[in-house]
Write a protein that holds these residues in place. Structure first.
Motif, PDB file in Angstrom:
ATOM      1  N   GLN A 122       0.835  -1.207   0.000  1.00  0.00           N
ATOM      2  CA  GLN A 122       0.000   0.000   0.000  1.00  0.00           C
ATOM      3  C   GLN A 122       0.870   1.257   0.000  1.00  0.00           C
ATOM      4  OE1 GLN A 122      -2.442  -0.821   3.494  1.00  0.00           O
ATOM      5  NE2 GLN A 122      -4.226  -0.915   2.162  1.00  0.00           N
ATOM      6  N   TRP A 123       1.917   1.265   0.826  1.00  0.00           N
ATOM      7  CA  TRP A 123       2.801   2.423   0.889  1.00  0.00           C
ATOM      8  C   TRP A 123       3.432   2.698  -0.471  1.00  0.00           C
ATOM      9  CZ3 TRP A 123       5.280  -0.067   5.764  1.00  0.00           C
ATOM     10  CH2 TRP A 123       4.470   0.184   6.885  1.00  0.00           C
ATOM     11  N   ARG A 124       3.865   1.644  -1.134  1.00  0.00           N
ATOM     12  CA  ARG A 124       4.505   1.800  -2.443  1.00  0.00           C
ATOM     13  C   ARG A 124       3.527   2.395  -3.456  1.00  0.00           C
ATOM     14  NH1 ARG A 124       5.161  -3.104  -3.738  1.00  0.00           N
ATOM     15  NH2 ARG A 124       6.735  -3.498  -2.178  1.00  0.00           N
ATOM     16  N   SER A 125       2.313   1.887  -3.467  1.00  0.00           N
ATOM     17  CA  SER A 125       1.348   2.369  -4.461  1.00  0.00           C
ATOM     18  C   SER A 125       0.844   3.777  -4.141  1.00  0.00           C
ATOM     19  CB  SER A 125       0.170   1.405  -4.587  1.00  0.00           C
ATOM     20  OG  SER A 125      -0.628   1.431  -3.438  1.00  0.00           O
ATOM     21  N   ARG A 126       0.809   4.146  -2.876  1.00  0.00           N
ATOM     22  CA  ARG A 126       0.248   5.442  -2.489  1.00  0.00           C
ATOM     23  C   ARG A 126       1.285   6.551  -2.369  1.00  0.00           C
ATOM     24  NH1 ARG A 126      -3.913   3.178   2.142  1.00  0.00           N
ATOM     25  NH2 ARG A 126      -5.072   1.867   0.690  1.00  0.00           N
TER      26      ARG A 126
END
Length: 100
Positions: A44-48
């Motif tokens: 999630q961190w990578r995509s956001r």
């Protein structure tokens, strides 16, 4: 489907991992919960927020896990786990979730 904030996933991984390890008396099972939630949060961190932010937040997640052990000797296990989970959740919200 409602989106679960990465802050919730990360905090749940830290608290849930400790809870599972403590209640089942199987540290490996708690570690699995910690790892699965950490991987989900990192995705999630990578995509956001991008790769650099994901790397920094993942490092914070691992440091929180490691840091909770010596902290527990000073304040107790649950307060230590809840404290580091709150810190990681706050960082995660500030870096990745606030923009959403």
């Amino acid at each position: 489907m409602a989106r679960v904030p990465s802050a919730v996933v990360a905090a749940t991984g830290l608290v849930g991992g400790y809870g599972v390890a403590r209640w089942t008396k199987k540290r490996q099972l708690g570690g699995a919960v910690l790892a699965v939630a950490g991987a989900a949060a990192a995705q999630q961190w990578r995509s956001r927020a991008g790769g650099k932010a994901a790397g920094a937040l993942t490092a914070a997640y691992v440091a929180a896990f490691a840091g909770s052990h010596p902290l527990a000797k000073k304040v107790g296990a649950w307060p230590a786990v809840l404290g580091v989970a709150g810190a990681v959740a706050a960082a995660s919200w500030a870096v990745a979730d606030r923009k959403a």
